[in-house]
Structure formats: C-alpha cells, structure tokens
Design a protein around this motif. Structure first.
Motif, mmCIF file in Angstrom:
data_model
loop_
_atom_site.group_PDB
_atom_site.id
_atom_site.type_symbol
_atom_site.label_atom_id
_atom_site.label_comp_id
_atom_site.label_asym_id
_atom_site.label_seq_id
_atom_site.Cartn_x
_atom_site.Cartn_y
_atom_site.Cartn_z
ATOM 1 N N LEU A 1 44.989 -1.528 10.105
ATOM 2 C CA LEU A 1 44.145 -0.757 9.190
ATOM 3 C C LEU A 1 42.730 -1.321 9.107
ATOM 4 C CD1 LEU A 1 46.507 0.110 6.233
ATOM 5 C CD2 LEU A 1 45.158 1.716 7.558
ATOM 6 N N LEU A 2 42.614 -2.634 8.935
ATOM 7 C CA LEU A 2 41.281 -3.243 8.851
ATOM 8 C C LEU A 2 40.489 -3.027 10.136
ATOM 9 C CD1 LEU A 2 41.973 -6.602 6.970
ATOM 10 C CD2 LEU A 2 40.744 -4.594 6.122
ATOM 11 N N THR A 3 41.148 -3.192 11.264
ATOM 12 C CA THR A 3 40.456 -3.036 12.548
ATOM 13 C C THR A 3 39.986 -1.605 12.754
ATOM 14 O OG1 THR A 3 41.833 -4.792 13.462
ATOM 15 C CG2 THR A 3 40.637 -3.426 15.033
ATOM 16 N N THR A 4 40.871 -0.637 12.537
ATOM 17 C CA THR A 4 40.490 0.760 12.789
ATOM 18 C C THR A 4 39.404 1.225 11.825
ATOM 19 O OG1 THR A 4 42.349 1.525 11.438
ATOM 20 C CG2 THR A 4 42.672 1.474 13.827
ATOM 21 N N VAL A 5 39.554 0.901 10.555
ATOM 22 C CA VAL A 5 38.582 1.386 9.570
ATOM 23 C C VAL A 5 37.225 0.721 9.771
ATOM 24 C CG1 VAL A 5 38.026 1.438 7.105
ATOM 25 C CG2 VAL A 5 40.305 2.071 7.871
ATOM 26 N N ILE A 6 37.189 -0.597 9.942
ATOM 27 C CA ILE A 6 35.904 -1.292 10.094
ATOM 28 C C ILE A 6 35.196 -0.860 11.373
ATOM 29 C CG2 ILE A 6 34.843 -3.551 10.482
ATOM 30 C CD1 ILE A 6 36.947 -4.668 8.487
ATOM 31 N N LEU A 7 35.923 -0.800 12.491
ATOM 32 C CA LEU A 7 35.283 -0.393 13.748
ATOM 33 C C LEU A 7 34.816 1.053 13.687
ATOM 34 C CD1 LEU A 7 34.428 -1.186 16.583
ATOM 35 C CD2 LEU A 7 36.686 -0.467 17.384
ATOM 36 N N ASP A 8 35.616 1.935 13.093
ATOM 37 C CA ASP A 8 35.208 3.332 12.990
ATOM 38 C C ASP A 8 34.000 3.483 12.067
ATOM 39 O OD1 ASP A 8 35.381 5.935 13.814
ATOM 40 O OD2 ASP A 8 36.980 6.492 12.440
ATOM 41 N N TYR B 1 28.544 4.922 11.867
ATOM 42 C CA TYR B 1 27.211 4.678 11.320
ATOM 43 C C TYR B 1 26.162 4.576 12.427
ATOM 44 C CZ TYR B 1 23.345 2.849 8.660
ATOM 45 O OH TYR B 1 22.115 2.683 8.089
ATOM 46 N N VAL B 2 26.504 3.912 13.527
ATOM 47 C CA VAL B 2 25.564 3.775 14.642
ATOM 48 C C VAL B 2 25.260 5.140 15.248
ATOM 49 C CG1 VAL B 2 25.326 2.877 17.005
ATOM 50 C CG2 VAL B 2 26.134 1.383 15.176
ATOM 51 N N LYS B 3 26.274 5.995 15.390
ATOM 52 C CA LYS B 3 26.088 7.296 16.029
ATOM 53 C C LYS B 3 25.455 8.328 15.102
ATOM 54 C CE LYS B 3 29.604 8.859 18.432
ATOM 55 N NZ LYS B 3 30.997 9.115 18.883
ATOM 56 N N GLU B 4 25.905 8.371 13.838
ATOM 57 C CA GLU B 4 25.505 9.462 12.948
ATOM 58 C C GLU B 4 24.624 9.033 11.781
ATOM 59 O OE1 GLU B 4 29.003 11.500 11.668
ATOM 60 O OE2 GLU B 4 29.841 11.583 13.676
ATOM 61 N N LYS B 5 24.423 7.737 11.619
ATOM 62 C CA LYS B 5 23.648 7.196 10.495
ATOM 63 C C LYS B 5 24.232 7.641 9.154
ATOM 64 C CE LYS B 5 20.581 5.254 13.142
ATOM 65 N NZ LYS B 5 21.251 4.305 13.993
ATOM 66 N N PHE C 1 27.546 6.787 6.373
ATOM 67 C CA PHE C 1 28.515 5.769 6.002
ATOM 68 C C PHE C 1 29.607 6.423 5.161
ATOM 69 C CE2 PHE C 1 30.061 2.259 3.339
ATOM 70 C CZ PHE C 1 30.392 1.367 4.332
ATOM 71 N N TYR C 2 30.802 6.540 5.724
ATOM 72 C CA TYR C 2 31.941 7.075 4.982
ATOM 73 C C TYR C 2 33.227 6.496 5.550
ATOM 74 C CZ TYR C 2 32.733 10.253 8.892
ATOM 75 O OH TYR C 2 32.976 10.778 10.127
ATOM 76 N N ILE C 3 34.270 6.508 4.741
ATOM 77 C CA ILE C 3 35.567 5.980 5.176
ATOM 78 C C ILE C 3 36.307 7.107 5.894
ATOM 79 C CG2 ILE C 3 37.751 5.016 4.441
ATOM 80 C CD1 ILE C 3 36.160 3.193 2.894
ATOM 81 N N PRO C 4 36.524 6.959 7.185
ATOM 82 C CA PRO C 4 37.167 8.023 7.951
ATOM 83 C C PRO C 4 38.687 8.026 7.748
ATOM 84 C CG PRO C 4 36.515 6.215 9.379
ATOM 85 C CD PRO C 4 36.084 5.853 8.003
ATOM 86 N N SER C 5 39.212 9.145 7.295
ATOM 87 C CA SER C 5 40.665 9.237 7.068
ATOM 88 C C SER C 5 41.430 9.146 8.381
ATOM 89 C CB SER C 5 41.012 10.531 6.333
ATOM 90 O OG SER C 5 40.573 11.652 7.062
ATOM 91 N N SER C 6 40.821 9.610 9.474
ATOM 92 C CA SER C 6 41.523 9.530 10.761
ATOM 93 C C SER C 6 41.721 8.085 11.196
ATOM 94 C CB SER C 6 40.761 10.313 11.829
ATOM 95 O OG SER C 6 39.488 9.742 12.039
ATOM 96 N N ALA C 7 40.800 7.204 10.860
ATOM 97 C CA ALA C 7 40.960 5.787 11.195
ATOM 98 C C ALA C 7 42.086 5.165 10.384
ATOM 99 C CB ALA C 7 39.650 5.036 10.955
#
Length: 160
Positions: free
Chosen positions: A27-34, A39-43, A45-51
């Motif tokens: 969970l930590l890996t998927t959420v933090i990396l996503d 953020y880098v791609k779209e600027k 910041f949100y918590i992605p439910s898919s991650a």
C-alpha cells in the motif's frame, strides 16, 4: 480515503498477522509512487484509489513468508506499468496483475490468496468500494452471474 482504512482494518481483523506486513509495504509503495508520478505528470496532488486497490491486491495475494522486497518490487512494477505502458492515454495491463506476473517469473514466487475474510463482509464492502469508484455496472452483473452459476454448479453436484 476513510473507506480504504476501514477495509484495511477489516482485512487485518480477519486475516493472519503476517499478511499485514505485505499489505502495508504494498500500500505505501503503490500510493506514494502513484502520488509522485501523478504530480509530475499532471501537477495535481490527490490520493489515487486505483493505487490503493493495487496495493491491497498485491499485498493480499503474495505469500506471507516472502522477503519484504518482493511486495515492494511488485508494487513498483505495477505502478510503473500503469504510468508508462500506455496506449491512447490508458494503461494496457491491470497494474496489480502485471506486477504479480513479473514477480512470479523473476523470483519464482507462487501466489496465494492470503486474506481470509467473511464472504458477507467481502460482498458488502466490495459493493461500497465499487460504488465509490463508480464501477457498480461491472460488479452487480458479475455478482448476479456468479450466484446463478454457483447455484447451478452446486445443484448439479448434488444431483450426481
């Protein structure tokens, strides 16, 4: 995000304690990396439910006795595939499946469904989760067809 925390608590309550470590790492890996890649791609910041879903799947399917780096690598591969193996701005593979498949080949790791739970809780929280991510149009027909085919299978098994 509260529903995901609640689901994790339910999984922890009904599961073996060793699986919680895999769940937390995944969970930590998927959420933090996503979060970082989004953020880098779209600027934004949100918590992605898919991650969160990807992390729950990876942490729940990998065996509990594996080293900590295997769920970490599986999660990294999953989220990287989501962001970089794309066609028409959509990822091609299911990220969790992609990460688990590569881990199976790289480390010769088997997959086991480790999350033991009450079927009624799975149905209830699964429907809540699918309502939250607006996927009930997939879940309800699957649930109905699963009940019908399981009932038919059981009725044929008892008639033999």
């Amino acid at each position: 995000m509260g529903i995901f925390t609640f689901i994790l608590i339910i999984i922890a309550f009904f599961s073996d304690n060793k699986i919680i470590f895999n769940l937390i790492i995944a969970l930590l890996t998927t959420v933090i990396l996503d979060l970082i890649l989004t953020y880098v791609k779209e600027k934004r910041f949100y918590i992605p439910s898919s991650a969160v879903i990807t992390g729950l799947l990876i942490g729940g399917i990998l065996p509990s006795e594996i080293p900590f780096y295997i769920p970490l690598i599986a999660s990294l591969l999953a989220i990287l595939s989501k962001h970089f193996i794309i066609f028409n701005k959509k990822h091609i593979f299911n990220p969790a499946t992609f990460g688990l498949l590569l881990i199976m080949f790289i480390f010769s790791t088997g997959l086991v469904w480790n999350v033991n739970s009450n079927i009624y809780l799975v149905i209830i929280f699964g429907l809540i989760l699918n309502y939250k991510i607006k996927r009930l149009n997939y879940s309800i027909p699957y649930l109905i067809s699963h009940i019908i085919f399981s009932s038919l299978l059981i009725s044929f098994a008892f008639s033999i």
